[in-house]
Design a protein around this motif. Structure first.
Motif, short mmCIF file in Angstrom:
data_model
loop_
_atom_site.label_atom_id
_atom_site.label_comp_id
_atom_site.label_asym_id
_atom_site.label_seq_id
_atom_site.Cartn_x
_atom_site.Cartn_y
_atom_site.Cartn_z
N ARG A 1 46.80 39.28 46.76
CA ARG A 1 45.48 39.69 47.19
C ARG A 1 44.85 38.74 48.20
O ARG A 1 43.83 39.06 48.78
N HIS A 2 45.42 37.56 48.41
CA HIS A 2 44.87 36.63 49.38
C HIS A 2 45.64 36.66 50.71
O HIS A 2 45.38 35.85 51.59
N ALA A 3 46.59 37.57 50.84
CA ALA A 3 47.41 37.63 52.06
C ALA A 3 46.57 38.08 53.25
O ALA A 3 45.58 38.80 53.11
N ARG A 4 46.99 37.64 54.42
CA ARG A 4 46.34 38.04 55.67
C ARG A 4 47.42 38.57 56.59
O ARG A 4 48.47 37.94 56.77
N VAL A 5 47.17 39.74 57.17
CA VAL A 5 48.17 40.43 57.97
C VAL A 5 47.61 40.73 59.35
O VAL A 5 46.48 41.20 59.48
N VAL A 6 48.40 40.45 60.38
CA VAL A 6 48.10 40.93 61.73
C VAL A 6 48.95 42.18 61.96
O VAL A 6 50.18 42.13 61.89
N LEU A 7 48.29 43.29 62.17
CA LEU A 7 48.95 44.57 62.41
C LEU A 7 48.90 44.87 63.91
O LEU A 7 47.82 44.97 64.49
N VAL A 8 50.07 45.02 64.51
CA VAL A 8 50.17 45.35 65.93
C VAL A 8 50.67 46.78 66.05
O VAL A 8 51.77 47.10 65.57
N VAL A 9 49.89 47.65 66.65
CA VAL A 9 50.29 49.03 66.89
C VAL A 9 50.76 49.11 68.33
O VAL A 9 49.98 48.90 69.27
N GLU B 1 47.73 52.10 56.21
CA GLU B 1 48.26 52.48 54.90
C GLU B 1 49.56 51.73 54.63
O GLU B 1 49.81 51.29 53.50
N ASP B 2 50.39 51.57 55.66
CA ASP B 2 51.63 50.82 55.50
C ASP B 2 51.36 49.36 55.14
O ASP B 2 52.11 48.76 54.36
N VAL B 3 50.30 48.79 55.72
CA VAL B 3 49.93 47.41 55.34
C VAL B 3 49.54 47.36 53.87
O VAL B 3 49.97 46.48 53.12
N ALA B 4 48.72 48.33 53.43
CA ALA B 4 48.28 48.35 52.04
C ALA B 4 49.46 48.48 51.08
O ALA B 4 49.47 47.88 50.00
N LEU B 5 50.47 49.25 51.47
CA LEU B 5 51.65 49.43 50.62
C LEU B 5 52.53 48.19 50.61
O LEU B 5 53.07 47.80 49.57
N ALA B 6 52.70 47.58 51.77
CA ALA B 6 53.60 46.43 51.88
C ALA B 6 52.98 45.15 51.35
O ALA B 6 53.68 44.28 50.82
N TYR B 7 51.66 45.03 51.49
CA TYR B 7 50.95 43.80 51.10
C TYR B 7 49.74 44.17 50.24
O TYR B 7 48.61 44.12 50.71
N PRO B 8 49.95 44.56 49.00
CA PRO B 8 48.82 44.97 48.17
C PRO B 8 47.74 43.89 48.10
O PRO B 8 48.03 42.71 47.86
N GLY B 9 46.50 44.28 48.36
CA GLY B 9 45.39 43.34 48.30
C GLY B 9 45.17 42.52 49.55
O GLY B 9 44.25 41.71 49.61
N ALA B 10 46.00 42.73 50.58
CA ALA B 10 45.89 41.92 51.79
C ALA B 10 44.73 42.36 52.68
O ALA B 10 44.34 43.53 52.68
#
Length: 229
Positions: free
Chosen positions: A6-14, A102-111
């Motif tokens: 839940r403390h993960a941080r993700v940079v999503l590049v589309v 949605e893919d971020v939420a699935l791959a990194y729950p709580g991120a």
């Protein structure tokens, strides 16, 4: 990919593979399809550099298109080796954005996530880190684009991006409509500085001035006569 807590941080590049004739079509009207695709490739590489250099984050890339036919395809593949990569899903751009979150939420729950495209090569690790840190006091952070859209969207809960499905994209009021949709969901919003999306020849100069020594600046210099810059 694996859940990061839940403390993960993700940079999503589309991103879209920088294929001549398919990438930066508005810029291609001025420079030709090959030069426009080469500039798009440089912008994508600089964007991935910034994402990968953002401290304490993972990078997930939602990718469309065929890198085998892309300009700088091997260089892009080399940087993608340090990222998680998923295929874009959806019939419209708005749907693809929502699915990517949605893919971020699935791959990194709580991120937490900050999403960008490949149109602002002037983005920096500091700006991306700032977007994520502002989620300490807000539910969402929007980076307005000079054309009325947005260049970044950070969300404490990536599932909130579901509202994007109903937002018309690539319009002068896309940014305002996005903020309204997020507020209707009850999100408290913060802001980032305005950046210019590089879509046309008129957009190039300001971006180059903010990216000296970058791949993007070098690609523009090769594509444009010095008198144009």
């Amino acid at each position: 990919m694996s859940g990061a807590g839940r403390h993960a941080r993700v940079v999503l590049v589309v991103a879209k593979a920088p294929v001549a004739g398919l990438a930066k079509t508005r810029l291609a009207e001025s420079l030709g399809s090959v030069a426009a695709a080469r500039i798009a490739a440089a912008a994508l590489l600089d964007t991935l550099d910034a994402a990968l250099a953002t401290p304490g984050t993972r990078t997930l890339v939602a990718l469309a298109g065929d890198l085998a036919s892309a300009e700088q395809g091997e260089s892009v593949r080399a940087l993608l080796a340090g990222c998680d990569v998923v295929a874009q899903r959806g019939a419209t751009f708005a749907e693809r954005l929502a699915h990517a979150h949605e893919d971020v939420a699935l791959a990194y729950p709580g991120a937490r996530v900050v999403q960008i495209g490949m149109d602002t090569p002037q983005v920096s690790p500091d700006l991306l880190a700032t977007a994520l840190s502002r989620l300490d006091d807000a539910d969402g952070v929007v980076g307005p684009a000079a054309d009325g859209g947005w260049w970044a969207l950070a969300l404490r809960d990536p599932r909130a991006a579901e509202v994007l499905r109903a937002v018309p994209m690539s319009r002068p009021d896309t940014g305002a409509r996005t903020e309204a949709a997020l507020r209707t969901r009850g999100l408290r919003l913060a802001a980032l500085p305005v950046l210019t999306d590089v879509d046309t020849l008129d957009d190039v100069n300001g971006a180059v001035a903010r990216t000296p020594g970058s791949r993007f600046a070098a690609a523009v210099a090769r594509a444009l006569p010095r008198t144009v810059l």
